[in-house]
Design a protein around this motif. Structure first.
Motif, PDB file in Angstrom:
ATOM      1  N   LYS A 287       0.890  -1.173   0.000  1.00 12.13           N
ATOM      2  CA  LYS A 287       0.000   0.000   0.000  1.00 12.13           C
ATOM      3  C   LYS A 287       0.920   1.213   0.000  1.00 12.13           C
ATOM      4  O   LYS A 287       1.015   1.967   0.978  1.00 12.13           O
ATOM      5  CB  LYS A 287      -0.900  -0.038   1.249  1.00 12.13           C
ATOM      6  CG  LYS A 287      -2.041   0.947   1.222  1.00 12.13           C
ATOM      7  CD  LYS A 287      -3.147   0.537   0.283  1.00 12.13           C
ATOM      8  CE  LYS A 287      -4.172   1.637   0.106  1.00 12.13           C
ATOM      9  NZ  LYS A 287      -5.172   1.314  -0.933  1.00 12.13           N
ATOM     10  N   ILE A 309      -0.072   4.447 -10.171  1.00  6.38           N
ATOM     11  CA  ILE A 309      -1.316   3.780  -9.768  1.00  6.38           C
ATOM     12  C   ILE A 309      -2.150   3.266 -10.951  1.00  6.38           C
ATOM     13  O   ILE A 309      -2.895   2.294 -10.796  1.00  6.38           O
ATOM     14  CB  ILE A 309      -2.163   4.688  -8.827  1.00  6.38           C
ATOM     15  CG1 ILE A 309      -3.424   3.950  -8.347  1.00  6.38           C
ATOM     16  CG2 ILE A 309      -2.532   6.018  -9.460  1.00  6.38           C
ATOM     17  CD1 ILE A 309      -3.174   2.733  -7.511  1.00  6.38           C
ATOM     18  N   GLY A 314      -3.557  -0.745 -12.043  1.00 11.56           N
ATOM     19  CA  GLY A 314      -3.329  -0.762 -10.585  1.00 11.56           C
ATOM     20  C   GLY A 314      -3.138  -2.157 -10.023  1.00 11.56           C
ATOM     21  O   GLY A 314      -3.028  -2.327  -8.812  1.00 11.56           O
ATOM     22  N   SER A 321      -0.473   3.599  -4.353  1.00 11.97           N
ATOM     23  CA  SER A 321      -1.935   3.701  -4.201  1.00 11.97           C
ATOM     24  C   SER A 321      -2.363   4.764  -3.190  1.00 11.97           C
ATOM     25  O   SER A 321      -3.525   5.107  -3.110  1.00 11.97           O
ATOM     26  CB  SER A 321      -2.515   2.338  -3.814  1.00 11.97           C
ATOM     27  OG  SER A 321      -1.799   1.804  -2.728  1.00 11.97           O
ATOM     28  N   LEU A 420      -6.890   5.623  -6.595  1.00  6.58           N
ATOM     29  CA  LEU A 420      -5.888   6.335  -5.804  1.00  6.58           C
ATOM     30  C   LEU A 420      -6.560   6.993  -4.600  1.00  6.58           C
ATOM     31  O   LEU A 420      -7.615   7.611  -4.741  1.00  6.58           O
ATOM     32  CB  LEU A 420      -5.248   7.412  -6.697  1.00  6.58           C
ATOM     33  CG  LEU A 420      -4.196   8.312  -6.074  1.00  6.58           C
ATOM     34  CD1 LEU A 420      -2.937   7.523  -5.728  1.00  6.58           C
ATOM     35  CD2 LEU A 420      -3.830   9.450  -7.043  1.00  6.58           C
TER      36      LEU A 420
END
Ligand code: NDP
Length: 504
Positions: A287, A309, A314, A321, A420
């Motif tokens: 993350k 991202i 993604g 992110s 995002l």
């Protein structure tokens, strides 16, 4: 324009609530004619067997499942759901091949790896199309990133095969035996290369299980092993679902387990093999914080955020992110970012103009939709550019959330989609604290004009990789791996050899 058909339902697939704004910041000025990559040169077989002992064999398991194109939902081929007998055969073949492969002169092993690298290059157009059709990623990414990097990994580790004693001076590096390797669906061929190249260079043999939704490039790779005349049993590939993966990693003759995938499955593998003496490396979720300071070149940072991202929809473990932006520049940066989002082209992954392809599977799409809904319910504001989704297939528009609190699920959990979460900070200390406030620790990005600040930040962030004024850059010579729940062990570079060697 790449997008031609309209979807009848809501654009995003998430309920329309008052906190969603749809962009209209910048209308697309250019119309692009379709530029589809040719697929005439690609021959996908209707059914595949298993690659065991140097050839494609009929399986013991009678079960097969289809692999589909996520952009069209049409069936591409059928693959085997390998059972216990199949996995046992594959491990026995690898075990049988181990002695002679380990004793082969290292420069001969290097020859085979060079050969595989050359064949990957020769068949790169075919592999790029297969990867895009099976996984949904834009052809420009599979063509320019996945396939060249896969070839580069074999080329790089070929160079190490006869230099292991220089890599680990005053030690006697020895291979471990059969490596059981399980890989995910986001970079199918590249993850295969990350696993197989160092294992073979170090003198091990392998049994690899590709992900259920993306087995086809591994099947082409099996053909490449035959073309390269790799000795039988050195590489074995068994297809199947999670059960097949667990059979591979828990087989008693497997000496080393390498896994890339979700943290949850990584933990279950760790539990399953605890006490067995097997060596283990885990490359799990992330993350990542992408941190933009007020002195950063904003246009360049916007490109880095987009690449961070929205690259591969993604579906990237090290995706940036969480955007952490310094409060004083949040407004202009977000305006630029929203404008840039409205120029991203979503549609046919085989079209060379496409920026955002299809979501890899229905299950992944539902996971993304669920997390986006949770973000709206918890109070964040969703922005999506105007974007028409194709009628068939699995799609999600590029999205960003503002007004995000650190406690929201969208700020804590891996969404693994083009979404995002934007947070702000005032001081470098606050940026570090927020960046590290996650159970993960795979990667991070820093955008600033000051070199000293980059070093100051990199020292304090618990992330395996910290990119400075760039994002998502990979090189076979550079180690990659995580801290905390992102796993342990490194892949790439000389570090990537270590998990496959016993140093006496
Ligand atoms: P998984 O971790 O389930 O899958 C990764 C690989 O492990 C696949 O080949 C899978 O097979 C296999 N597998 C599944 N269960 C087991 C098991 N018990 N023992 C051994 N192997 C197993 O990831 P998912 O595909 O389910 O994706 C779920 C989430 O994981 C994503 O939403 C994302 O957040 C994260 N993820 C992270 C990745 C990363 O690179 N860090 C990569 C992929 C996913 P099969 O494909 O058949 O299920």
């Amino acid at each position: 324009m790449a997008i031609t058909k309209k979807q009848s339902t809501d654009l995003s697939g998430v309920p329309t609530k008052s906190k969603i704004s749809r962009g209209g910041l910048a209308k697309q000025v250019f119309e692009y004619a379709p530029a589809p990559e040719s697929i005439d040169h690609v021959k996908i077989q209707p059914r595949y067997g298993l690659f065991i002992g140097g050839r494609m064999v009929e399986p013991h398991s009678k079960k097969r499942f289809p692999t589909i194109n996520p952009a069209t939902e049409s069936k591409l081929a059928e693959v085997v759901d390998a059972d216990e007998v199949d996995v046992d055969r594959a491990v026995k073949a690898a075990d049988k091949a181990f002695d002679s492969w380990a004793r082969l002169s290292p420069s001969r092993r290097a020859h085979y790896l060079f050969r595989i690298s050359r064949l990957l290059q020769e068949r790169s157009r075919e592999l790029a199309v297969v990867e895009t059709m099976d996984g949904g990623k834009p052809i420009k990414e599979s063509r320019d990133v996945d396939i060249p990097l896969s070839a580069a990994h074999f080329f790089y580790y070929a160079g190490w095969a006869d230099k292991l004693e220089w890599a680990f001076p005053n030690r006697k590096p020895r291979p471990l035996g059969v490596a059981g390797q399980v890989i995910p669906w986001n970079f199918p061929l590249l993850m295969l290369a990350w696993k197989i190249a160092p294992a073979l260079a170090a003198g091990n043999t392998v049994v690899l299980k590709p992900a259920e939704t993306t087995p086809l490039s591994a099947m082409v790779f099996a053909e490449i092993c035959m073309q390269a005349e790799l000795p039988p049993g050195v590489v074995n590939i068994v297809t199947g679902a999670g059960k097949t993966g667990s059979l591979v990693v828990s087989h008693p003759d497997v000496k080393k387990v390498a896994f890339t995938g979700s943290t949850e499955v990584g933990k279950s593998i760790q539990r399953a093999i605890a006490g067995s003496g097997k060596r283990l490396t885990l490359e799990l979720g992330g993350k990542a914080a992408n941190i933009v300071f007020d002195d950063a070149p904003l246009d360049q940072a916007v490109e880095g955020i987009v690449n961070g991202i929205y690259f591969n929809q993604g579906h990237v473990c090290c995706a940036g992110s969480r955007l952490l932006v310094q409060e004083s520049i949040a407004e202009p940066l977000l305006e630029k970012l929203k404008r840039r989002l409205s120029t991203l082209r979503l549609g046919d992954p085989l079209d060379k103009n496409t920026d955002i392809g299809a979501i890899n599977s229905r299950a992944q799409l539902e996971k993304i939709q669920g997390l986006v809904e949770s973000g709206i319910e918890e109070g964040a504001e969703l922005y999506q550019p105007e974007c028409v989704l194709p009628a068939r297939g699995f799609w999600f528009p590029p999205s960003l959330f503002t007004n995000v609190s650190q406690s929201y699920r969208i700020a804590r959990e891996e969404i693994f989609g083009p979404v995002l979460s934007v947070l702000t900070f005032r001081t470098p200390n606050e940026a570090v604290e927020k960046a590290n406030n996650t159970p993960y620790g795979l990667s991070a990005g820093v955008w600033t004009d000051k070199g000293s600040r980059i070093l100051w930040m990199a020292e304090r962030m618990r992330a395996g990789v910290v990119w400075a004024n760039t994002f998502n850059r990979f090189d076979p010579s550079s180690p990659f791996g995580g801290y905390k729940e992102s796993g342990f062990g490194r892949e790439g570079g000389v570090h990537g050899l270590l998990p496959y060697l016993q140093l006496n």
